[in-house]
Design a protein around this motif. Structure first.
Motif, mmCIF file in Angstrom:
data_model
loop_
_atom_site.group_PDB
_atom_site.id
_atom_site.type_symbol
_atom_site.label_atom_id
_atom_site.label_comp_id
_atom_site.label_asym_id
_atom_site.label_seq_id
_atom_site.Cartn_x
_atom_site.Cartn_y
_atom_site.Cartn_z
ATOM 1 N N ALA A 92 0.835 -1.203 0.000
ATOM 2 C CA ALA A 92 0.000 0.000 0.000
ATOM 3 C C ALA A 92 0.872 1.257 0.000
ATOM 4 O O ALA A 92 0.586 2.221 -0.712
ATOM 5 C CB ALA A 92 -0.932 -0.017 1.211
ATOM 6 N N SER A 93 1.946 1.222 0.775
ATOM 7 C CA SER A 93 2.856 2.366 0.837
ATOM 8 C C SER A 93 3.547 2.602 -0.506
ATOM 9 O O SER A 93 3.689 3.742 -0.957
ATOM 10 C CB SER A 93 3.898 2.120 1.929
ATOM 11 O OG SER A 93 4.817 3.167 1.981
ATOM 12 N N MET A 94 3.966 1.522 -1.172
ATOM 13 C CA MET A 94 4.630 1.654 -2.471
ATOM 14 C C MET A 94 3.715 2.301 -3.505
ATOM 15 O O MET A 94 4.164 3.067 -4.353
ATOM 16 C CB MET A 94 5.078 0.284 -2.988
ATOM 17 C CG MET A 94 6.286 -0.276 -2.291
ATOM 18 S SD MET A 94 6.837 -1.785 -3.109
ATOM 19 C CE MET A 94 6.132 -3.034 -2.068
ATOM 20 N N LEU A 95 2.422 1.975 -3.442
ATOM 21 C CA LEU A 95 1.462 2.503 -4.406
ATOM 22 C C LEU A 95 0.779 3.784 -3.921
ATOM 23 O O LEU A 95 0.003 4.396 -4.655
ATOM 24 C CB LEU A 95 0.398 1.447 -4.719
ATOM 25 C CG LEU A 95 0.876 0.239 -5.509
ATOM 26 C CD1 LEU A 95 -0.220 -0.821 -5.563
ATOM 27 C CD2 LEU A 95 1.301 0.633 -6.910
ATOM 28 N N ASP A 96 1.053 4.152 -2.664
ATOM 29 C CA ASP A 96 0.423 5.315 -2.047
ATOM 30 C C ASP A 96 -1.104 5.203 -2.064
ATOM 31 O O ASP A 96 -1.813 6.123 -2.492
ATOM 32 C CB ASP A 96 0.892 6.607 -2.722
ATOM 33 C CG ASP A 96 0.565 7.840 -1.890
ATOM 34 O OD1 ASP A 96 0.451 7.712 -0.649
ATOM 35 O OD2 ASP A 96 0.384 8.930 -2.477
ATOM 36 N N VAL A 97 -1.587 4.034 -1.640
ATOM 37 C CA VAL A 97 -3.025 3.793 -1.509
ATOM 38 C C VAL A 97 -3.275 3.178 -0.130
ATOM 39 O O VAL A 97 -2.338 2.785 0.561
ATOM 40 C CB VAL A 97 -3.560 2.831 -2.608
ATOM 41 C CG1 VAL A 97 -3.377 3.429 -3.989
ATOM 42 C CG2 VAL A 97 -2.919 1.466 -2.531
ATOM 43 N N ASN A 98 -4.526 3.074 0.247
ATOM 44 C CA ASN A 98 -4.887 2.426 1.504
ATOM 45 C C ASN A 98 -4.888 0.910 1.338
ATOM 46 O O ASN A 98 -5.219 0.396 0.271
ATOM 47 C CB ASN A 98 -6.281 2.863 1.962
ATOM 48 C CG ASN A 98 -6.310 4.315 2.362
ATOM 49 O OD1 ASN A 98 -5.355 4.838 2.917
ATOM 50 N ND2 ASN A 98 -7.420 4.978 2.062
ATOM 51 N N ALA A 99 -4.563 0.214 2.421
ATOM 52 C CA ALA A 99 -4.592 -1.251 2.410
ATOM 53 C C ALA A 99 -6.004 -1.742 2.092
ATOM 54 O O ALA A 99 -6.173 -2.776 1.446
ATOM 55 C CB ALA A 99 -4.113 -1.800 3.749
ATOM 56 N N SER A 100 -7.007 -0.986 2.511
ATOM 57 C CA SER A 100 -8.387 -1.391 2.249
ATOM 58 C C SER A 100 -8.676 -1.424 0.744
ATOM 59 O O SER A 100 -9.447 -2.258 0.268
ATOM 60 C CB SER A 100 -9.378 -0.463 2.954
ATOM 61 O OG SER A 100 -9.215 0.871 2.497
#
Length: 116
Positions: A20-28
């Protein structure tokens, strides 16, 4: 917004938080895509948390590119993924997947032997 450069990944597995951090999105969002695109995350750690292989990250990276960068709807992204699967050589992919699975099981066995 940026795709993941798969050539720079150094570990065998990444947690959902790392991905999620690599893609800059939420884990959800990643969990939602798993359900929506019927992705199978085969590896989980002792706590039951998802552990993504490079192959799984590559698929999620394709979804990310289609949806977030190119602006496809979810249905459009599913269609594009299915088209790309249809154009690839299924026999070659099956052999490659089989080899990868065998190597992963050997690696897991070696890890078990190392810790015992």
């Amino acid at each position: 917004m940026a795709e993941i450069d798969l050539t720079k990944l150094t570990k065998l597995y990444y947690s959902i938080g790392e991905l999620a951090s690599m893609l800059d999105v939420n884990a959800s969002l990643l969990r939602f895509w798993e359900k929506e695109f019927q992705l199978q995350v085969v590896k989980k750690n002792a706590k039951g948390n998802r552990m993504y292989s490079i192959k799984e990250i590559a698929t999620i990276n394709k979804i990310y590119t289609l949806v977030k960068i190119q602006g496809y709807t979810l249905d459009g992204a599913k269609t594009q993924l299915n088209l790309s699967k249809a154009h690839s050589d299924p026999k070659r992919n099956t052999q490659k997947d089989s080899i990868i699975e065998r190597l992963e099981s050997i690696r897991d066995r070696l890890k078990e032997l190392k810790t015992s």
